[in-house]
Design a protein around this motif. Structure first.
Motif, mmCIF file in Angstrom:
data_model
loop_
_atom_site.group_PDB
_atom_site.id
_atom_site.type_symbol
_atom_site.label_atom_id
_atom_site.label_comp_id
_atom_site.label_asym_id
_atom_site.label_seq_id
_atom_site.Cartn_x
_atom_site.Cartn_y
_atom_site.Cartn_z
ATOM 1 N N ALA A 1 0.839 -1.209 0.000
ATOM 2 C CA ALA A 1 0.000 0.000 0.000
ATOM 3 C C ALA A 1 0.871 1.254 0.000
ATOM 4 O O ALA A 1 0.510 2.264 -0.615
ATOM 5 C CB ALA A 1 -0.923 0.011 1.217
ATOM 6 N N GLU A 2 2.004 1.187 0.659
ATOM 7 C CA GLU A 2 2.829 2.397 0.745
ATOM 8 C C GLU A 2 3.413 2.798 -0.602
ATOM 9 O O GLU A 2 3.457 3.985 -0.933
ATOM 10 C CB GLU A 2 3.945 2.195 1.773
ATOM 11 C CG GLU A 2 3.413 2.102 3.197
ATOM 12 C CD GLU A 2 4.481 2.250 4.255
ATOM 13 O OE1 GLU A 2 4.122 2.223 5.438
ATOM 14 O OE2 GLU A 2 5.676 2.389 3.915
ATOM 15 N N VAL A 3 3.856 1.819 -1.389
ATOM 16 C CA VAL A 3 4.485 2.193 -2.661
ATOM 17 C C VAL A 3 3.456 2.478 -3.758
ATOM 18 O O VAL A 3 3.804 3.047 -4.795
ATOM 19 C CB VAL A 3 5.502 1.116 -3.143
ATOM 20 C CG1 VAL A 3 6.586 0.908 -2.101
ATOM 21 C CG2 VAL A 3 4.816 -0.206 -3.490
ATOM 22 N N THR A 4 2.217 2.112 -3.510
ATOM 23 C CA THR A 4 1.181 2.355 -4.535
ATOM 24 C C THR A 4 0.163 3.408 -4.089
ATOM 25 O O THR A 4 -0.891 3.551 -4.695
ATOM 26 C CB THR A 4 0.431 1.046 -4.868
ATOM 27 O OG1 THR A 4 -0.077 0.491 -3.651
ATOM 28 C CG2 THR A 4 1.335 0.040 -5.549
ATOM 29 N N GLY B 1 -6.939 -10.346 -8.737
ATOM 30 C CA GLY B 1 -6.823 -8.898 -8.554
ATOM 31 C C GLY B 1 -6.421 -8.475 -7.147
ATOM 32 O O GLY B 1 -6.104 -7.300 -6.929
ATOM 33 N N LEU B 2 -6.455 -9.394 -6.197
ATOM 34 C CA LEU B 2 -6.030 -9.063 -4.830
ATOM 35 C C LEU B 2 -4.497 -9.169 -4.755
ATOM 36 O O LEU B 2 -3.911 -10.075 -5.351
ATOM 37 C CB LEU B 2 -6.668 -10.026 -3.825
ATOM 38 C CG LEU B 2 -8.198 -10.096 -3.860
ATOM 39 C CD1 LEU B 2 -8.714 -11.138 -2.865
ATOM 40 C CD2 LEU B 2 -8.793 -8.722 -3.535
ATOM 41 N N TYR C 1 -3.898 0.704 -1.785
ATOM 42 C CA TYR C 1 -3.590 0.255 -3.164
ATOM 43 C C TYR C 1 -4.885 0.277 -3.982
ATOM 44 O O TYR C 1 -4.939 0.813 -5.082
ATOM 45 C CB TYR C 1 -2.981 -1.151 -3.143
ATOM 46 C CG TYR C 1 -3.070 -1.867 -4.482
ATOM 47 C CD1 TYR C 1 -2.242 -1.499 -5.551
ATOM 48 C CD2 TYR C 1 -3.995 -2.899 -4.685
ATOM 49 C CE1 TYR C 1 -2.345 -2.144 -6.789
ATOM 50 C CE2 TYR C 1 -4.096 -3.549 -5.914
ATOM 51 C CZ TYR C 1 -3.269 -3.167 -6.961
ATOM 52 O OH TYR C 1 -3.377 -3.798 -8.175
ATOM 53 N N TYR C 2 -5.923 -0.301 -3.433
ATOM 54 C CA TYR C 2 -7.205 -0.393 -4.142
ATOM 55 C C TYR C 2 -7.823 1.003 -4.324
ATOM 56 O O TYR C 2 -8.360 1.339 -5.377
ATOM 57 C CB TYR C 2 -8.163 -1.319 -3.372
ATOM 58 C CG TYR C 2 -7.570 -2.700 -3.180
ATOM 59 C CD1 TYR C 2 -7.547 -3.617 -4.227
ATOM 60 C CD2 TYR C 2 -6.984 -3.070 -1.962
ATOM 61 C CE1 TYR C 2 -6.974 -4.878 -4.072
ATOM 62 C CE2 TYR C 2 -6.411 -4.327 -1.801
ATOM 63 C CZ TYR C 2 -6.404 -5.225 -2.857
ATOM 64 O OH TYR C 2 -5.828 -6.458 -2.706
ATOM 65 N N GLU C 3 -7.722 1.781 -3.266
ATOM 66 C CA GLU C 3 -8.277 3.147 -3.304
ATOM 67 C C GLU C 3 -7.606 3.973 -4.407
ATOM 68 O O GLU C 3 -8.268 4.683 -5.170
ATOM 69 C CB GLU C 3 -8.032 3.794 -1.930
ATOM 70 C CG GLU C 3 -8.481 5.221 -1.797
ATOM 71 C CD GLU C 3 -8.027 5.838 -0.460
ATOM 72 O OE1 GLU C 3 -7.519 5.106 0.425
ATOM 73 O OE2 GLU C 3 -8.158 7.058 -0.312
ATOM 74 N N TYR C 4 -6.272 3.843 -4.521
ATOM 75 C CA TYR C 4 -5.544 4.681 -5.483
ATOM 76 C C TYR C 4 -5.654 4.181 -6.920
ATOM 77 O O TYR C 4 -5.421 4.949 -7.857
ATOM 78 C CB TYR C 4 -4.075 4.821 -5.055
ATOM 79 C CG TYR C 4 -3.841 6.049 -4.184
ATOM 80 C CD1 TYR C 4 -4.783 6.445 -3.245
ATOM 81 C CD2 TYR C 4 -2.687 6.822 -4.304
ATOM 82 C CE1 TYR C 4 -4.580 7.558 -2.451
ATOM 83 C CE2 TYR C 4 -2.477 7.943 -3.516
ATOM 84 C CZ TYR C 4 -3.424 8.310 -2.583
ATOM 85 O OH TYR C 4 -3.223 9.420 -1.796
#
Ligand code: DMJ
Length: 685
Positions: free
Chosen positions: A381-384, A422-423, A450-453
């Motif tokens: 999540a941090e890198v995306t 997709g996960l 990640y999903y949000e962005y």
């Protein structure tokens, strides 16, 4: 004190005995009088009647011309405002605060100036009012256009006859001197992008043009608003909460990262005034100008990124870079863009890795970067979830390096094997660019944004980047297939986790961002069943608050899959804390905006009461608590996270605001720390 008023015009034309013009006039009058006497009585009566008629007609047409002229004049005011104040000079701060670029806005009034109790339209005493931030509009035409924080002023309440009368009185007394201020009221927040974005040019090579923030809305586009007593009460309560939180921060933690409200001290994470920067745009949106001005002065004078300090790339990007960029957009003040540029360039060393997947930590003073001490992995999540901010920085600076770096990450992750319908796994290695710790899939910590962005980048870029949409749609299908379940007792829908093919009915509070994101996707044309799922998950997140004795959600909830009449929500002792997190109110905000179902506001109102009851610290600030199940002893943790001001209170305010144009979701996309960034204009066809 005052000299007598001058009557030069009268004395010059009527009183100068030496004036030739005067003598000629006298002779003309004498000869006219002779002719008048020679007329018959009938002729004289007829002439007098015609003169009287002409006089009446003249008076009537004069007043209608004057009205017409005044109408045109008003319109010209707005045109003038648009052209001169809102376009030729950077929009936002200046129109509002009447300041030149780069100068600190003048505080107009603060909490000490507002009346403690004011009568409402029914004559009943009501709670504290919003501080008078700017003078209320004084022309009826402007009453109708007024919206947002200025309309919260008691005098500005159009549904309040007492307030209206007061306003009209003010009109007569202050019309002339207030005209300039009126222009600043409607555009004070400076936050609106022109409605027809598609006609705006794309970023060009001209740096000035590229860096221009979105122009504030044309006041003529605004929707007339009436603020109901309920809305007023709720918005005032949010502003009061903000002021209380800010007071604690100001008194005990000024310029530091976080307030420790119980010990009346502060905690340092990066040493960059985290709370202050996270809260900047919230203050702007709420119209807390005095507080904003103080904070801006600190940014101007005391904020330096030239520091030998390790910062977390993700946290610094979403909170500080995101906060500076959104404040720049709202205010048009170059100070914030300059600070954002400085910080952005100092974060770039994080991307110097063999795989181009950034390290988690950067020393912004030394220009070095490294992974956490114990691993060469970064959190997925941090890198995306730094893309919205870096892409916007490139757009504003016309320097592609930021966008290229973060787009590269998305391209790599898009192609990477190891996803499960997709996960994505929670970690990625910075050396080889591969997923690690495969087999665990969650929408909670380490994967959430990640999903949000995926969705928000697609929206930010004008819905043209197909890979992002494809990954998002696939991921939501994966969520539905593998992670969505219903509880046994009440059939509450929740999102659990998958651990090596075993389903775990555990849901972090963090997952409560998902209803809002799903609703945003549906609003942007994605499948209708996303909205159905959003509605169901929103109910569950609400129950995570409602079913707790304090009315506050735990950090993690477990759900019962057994069909019984027992409880749906189970909270383990280690998960009973509440960190003042925003995700549920964030989703309530989206759900209300898209459905207008007032139950979402009512749920939010209950949550705010609970925050006030169990987390508010006397003397200033709010605190995280240890136990949401024990109202008698919630156990204050002595920490106020910066996101409480940056996100939680901002979303409360937006949830309760009637102004759907206040940060319209068709014009802005909120980063994962609730900092609004503009949706990019579409390129010309
Ligand atoms: C915030 O920093 C952001 O919302 C992030 O995406 C998740 N964690 C906190 C709030 O809970």
């Amino acid at each position: 004190m005052y000299p007598p008023s001058r009557k030069d015009f009268i004395s010059l034309t009527l009183s100068d005995p030496h004036s030739q013009t005067y003598n000629n006039g006298k002779h003309r009058r004498q000869s006219c009088w002779r002719k008048w006497k020679q007329l018959s009585r009938l002729q004289r009566s007829l002439i007098l009647f015609l003169l009287a008629l002409l006089l009446i007609l003249g008076l009537l047409s004069y007043s209608s011309i004057t009205e017409h002229w005044r109408g045109l004049s008003d319109q010209e005011d707005w045109l003038e405002l648009n052209d001169r104040e809102l376009k030729a000079i950077p929009p936002g701060v200046k129109p509002v605060l009447g300041q030149a670029a780069g100068k600190a806005p003048a505080p107009v009034a603060g909490p000490h100036l507002r009346p403690a109790v004011v009568p409402d339209a029914t004559g009943e005493a009501r709670g504290p009012n919003i501080p008078i931030l700017v003078k209320p509009p004084i022309k009826k035409k402007i009453f109708a256009n007024k919206r947002g924080p200025p309309s919260l002023q008691k005098d500005g309440n159009v549904s309040d006859t007492v307030g209206r009368e007061k306003q009209e009185q003010v009109v007569q007394e202050e019309e002339g001197e207030e005209e300039e201020k009126q222009k600043k009221i409607v555009s004070w927040r400076g936050a609106m992008i022109e409605a027809d974005q598609a006609t705006e040019p794309p970023p060009s090579a001209n740096e000035k043009e590229a860096a221009a923030p979105p122009a504030p809305a044309n006041p003529a586009d605004t929707v007339p608003l009436e603020v109901s007593p309920e809305t007023r009460e709720r918005l005032e309560a949010v502003c009061d909460a903000f002021r209380h939180a800010w007071k604690g921060y100001k008194d005990y933690a000024w310029g530091h990262d976080e307030l420790k409200p119980i010990s009346k001290s502060f905690g340092e994470w990066f040493g960059l005034g985290l709370t202050l920067i996270d809260a900047l745009d919230t203050m702007w949106i709420m119209g807390l100008k005095e507080e904003f001005a103080e904070a801006k002065t600190w940014v101007e004078k005391d904020l330096s990124f030239n520091k030998n300090v390790d910062v977390n790339l993700f946290e610094t990007t979403i909170r500080i870079l995101g906060g500076l960029l959104s404040t720049y957009h709202l205010t048009g003040d170059q100070l914030f863009l300059e600070k954002a540029k400085d910080l952005g360039s100092r974060l770039m060393p994080a991307f110097k890795t063999p795989s181009k997947i950034p390290f988690s930590d950067v020393n912004i003073g030394k220009g070095t970067a490294h992974p956490p001490r114990w691993t060469s992995d970064s959190t997925l999540a941090e890198v995306t979830s730094i893309q919205l901010e870096f892409r916007e920085l490139s757009r504003l600076t016309q320097d592609p390096q930021y966008q290229e770096a973060v787009n590269e990450v998305m391209t790599l992750v898009h192609k990477l094997p190891g996803k499960h319908d997709g996960l994505v796994p929670m970690f990625i290695n910075t050396n080889n660019g591969q997923f690690t710790h495969k087999g665990v899939f969650t929408l909670g910590a380490r994967a959430d944004s990640y999903y949000e962005y995926l969705l928000k980048q697609w929206i930010q870029g004008g819905k043209t980047e197909d890979n992002l949409l494809e990954d998002y749609l696939q991921a939501i299908e994966g969520v539905k297939k593998h992670l969505v379940r219903q509880t046994g007792p009440s059939k509450l829908t929740f999102v659990g986790e998958l651990s090596h093919n075993r389903f775990n009915p555990k849901m972090d509070h963090l997952v409560c961002f998902l209803p809002g994101t799903l609703a945003l996707g549906a609003h942007n044309g994605l499948p209708g069943d996303h909205m159905d799922l959003a509605v169901q998950l929103m109910e569950t997140c609400h129950q995570m608050y409602k079913q707790m004795e304090t009315g506050l959600s735990p950090e993690i909830a477990h759900f019962s899959l057994q069909a019984s009449d027992g409880s749906d929500v189970i909270v383990k002792p280690a998960d009973r804390h509440n960190l003042l997190r925003p995700e549920t109110v964030e989703s309530l905000f989206y759900m209300y905006r898209f459905t207008k179902d007032t139950k979402y506001r009512d749920w939010g109102w209950d949550m705010l009461q609970s925050f006030n009851k169990y987390t508010k610290v006397s003397g200033g600030g709010y605190t995280s608590i240890n136990n949401v199940r024990d109202p008698l002893s919630p156990g204050p943790r002595d920490k106020m996270e910066s996101f409480f001001l940056g996100e939680t209170l901002k979303y409360f305010y937006l949830l309760f605001s009637d102004d759907m144009e206040l940060l319209s979701l068709d014009k802005y996309v909120f980063n994962t720390e609730a900092h609004p960034l503009p949706i990019w204009p579409s390129p010309p066809k």
